[in-house]
Design an enzyme around this catalytic site. Structure first.
Site, short mmCIF file in Angstrom:
data_model
loop_
_atom_site.label_atom_id
_atom_site.label_comp_id
_atom_site.label_asym_id
_atom_site.label_seq_id
_atom_site.Cartn_x
_atom_site.Cartn_y
_atom_site.Cartn_z
N ASP A 154 0.97 -1.10 0.03
CA ASP A 154 -0.03 0.11 -0.10
C ASP A 154 1.00 1.30 -0.03
O ASP A 154 2.02 1.16 0.30
CB ASP A 154 -0.82 0.12 1.41
CG ASP A 154 -2.03 -1.26 1.36
OD1 ASP A 154 -2.30 -1.38 0.25
OD2 ASP A 154 -2.28 -1.62 2.34
N TYR A 199 8.23 -9.26 7.02
CA TYR A 199 7.92 -7.81 7.16
C TYR A 199 8.43 -7.37 8.58
O TYR A 199 8.79 -8.17 9.46
CB TYR A 199 6.40 -7.72 7.20
CG TYR A 199 5.73 -7.96 5.94
CD1 TYR A 199 5.43 -6.55 5.16
CD2 TYR A 199 5.08 -8.87 5.23
CE1 TYR A 199 5.11 -6.31 3.94
CE2 TYR A 199 4.32 -8.86 3.99
CZ TYR A 199 4.29 -7.54 3.26
OH TYR A 199 3.79 -7.45 2.25
#
Lengths: 235, 235
Positions: free
Chosen positions: B43, B101
């Site tokens: 995003d 992540y």
């Protein structure tokens, strides 16, 4: 103590500058006209993690609230880390005992997208061991005339470097210098000269004769501003 | 493998996006129309240190020159770190074995001016030990329905987290998750839930019942995008 990003310290007409931004912020919270005195200027593009500045105020705001209050008025690229009350005779510039600067070289093959504004990308393999040896030649009291921007005047170009280190970590090289003062562009020229050592263009022991020559043209290039950071000012 | 700063991956009309920028760059050097397939979307605001993508080309440019050539056409906020030739059957998304992540929390009193766009500032003292214990409850195969953005559809919300770690270093806290896949906002919601553990709002062992509840409202807040970074995609 404050942290800032790549905006010049000194006031310039119509230009964004740290000094003006902070003075405005303090004026807003104290209602006073503020004259901020910093430990020294930093050029546009140079970062600070530990710049210091002092000012006089008659404000009743408790000292422990000051940093928070100023930050609430500042843009996010400038942060006050700490505020403390000091003796009337304290002067952010004249009272400095030493300063620590760091120059960051990204020595990886590819430049970093994320850190591109806070480091200098130099993809050629460097001999770190030689750079470490060369750095030691800068330690001590020397005339750094060969390592200041030509054409700039200052009474004396004699400075003491207490510690000069080259640190290698995960593809990045940090040149850290602690000294009693630094001439204009001095850290960036020392970094450029150490880079010349790293690529084998000059030998570590050449530093000695470059210092003695006092000739700017014998030292290395001035590396770009964005790799430079004022890490700490000590009193 | 590429690195990018806070620009969304997916193509959107009139908006800067990584996919479009890289396709355009590759087209410029190959003269071909390029369809880039990434390991997944990121995003806007989310960073990558190790995003991957594949494309088909008949270009004669040697593979070892590709990264350099593409970078020469890209803006500095996107860097290709490496290009390699892969099997025809390779697919950047379907061939993924696991992804790593990292969510970065600046837990210092003052926000950072320099790193403000790549971390989340949270000045309240956190109990790191409890956060470390809580993180372990995420490891293994679970239905992560409580940890995905509500209203988003996906066939199954069962995922495996191979490793969940909370690392504290110099005032910063890194939440690192390696898993076979992640639901929409999953890392940011896990990070928000671990923050709730850190401030004592929930206990480490509550993670178990939150997972079992499958209710989004029982988990913590979705932390802001800028603290999130896709570190590595493994095949």
């Amino acid at each position: 103590m404050m942290e800032k990003v790549s905006i010049g310290w000194q006031k310039q007409r119509n230009k964004l500058n740290i000094q003006g931004e902070i003075e405005k912020a303090i004026s807003e919270i104290t209602g006073e006209q503020i004259d901020l005195i910093a430990s020294g200027r930093t050029d546009a593009g140079v970062h600070s993690l530990g710049q210091t500045a002092n000012f006089h105020t008659n404000s009743n705001i408790p000292i422990e609230k000051f940093a928070l209050a100023i930050n609430s008025k500042l843009k996010l690229s400038i942060r006050i880390k700490k505020a403390e009350e000091v003796d009337e005779r304290f002067h952010s510039r004249y009272s400095v005992k030493s300063k620590k600067y760091r120059y960051t070289i990204n020595n990886q093959e590819t430049a970093s997208a994320i850190f591109r504004n806070i480091e200098y990308h130099f993809p050629v393999k460097l001999d770190i061991q030689k750079m470490k040896i060369a750095a030691k030649f800068f330690e001590g009291e020397h005339d750094f005339k060969a390592f200041k921007a030509s054409g700039t005047s200052s009474k004396s170009s004699i400075r003491i470097i207490y510690k000069a280190e080259v640190i290698s970590d995960n593809g990045r090289i940090y040149i850290e210098l602690t000294g009693n003062g630094f001439l204009y562009n001095m850290v960036r020229i020392i970094a450029g000269t150490l880079l010349d050592v790293g690529i084998g263009k000059i030998n570590p022991e050449d530093i000695k004769s470059i210092l003695e020559s006092k000739e700017r043209k014998r030292a290395g290039k001035t590396l770009p501003a964005q790799g430079l950071c004022l890490v700490e000012v000590m009193y």
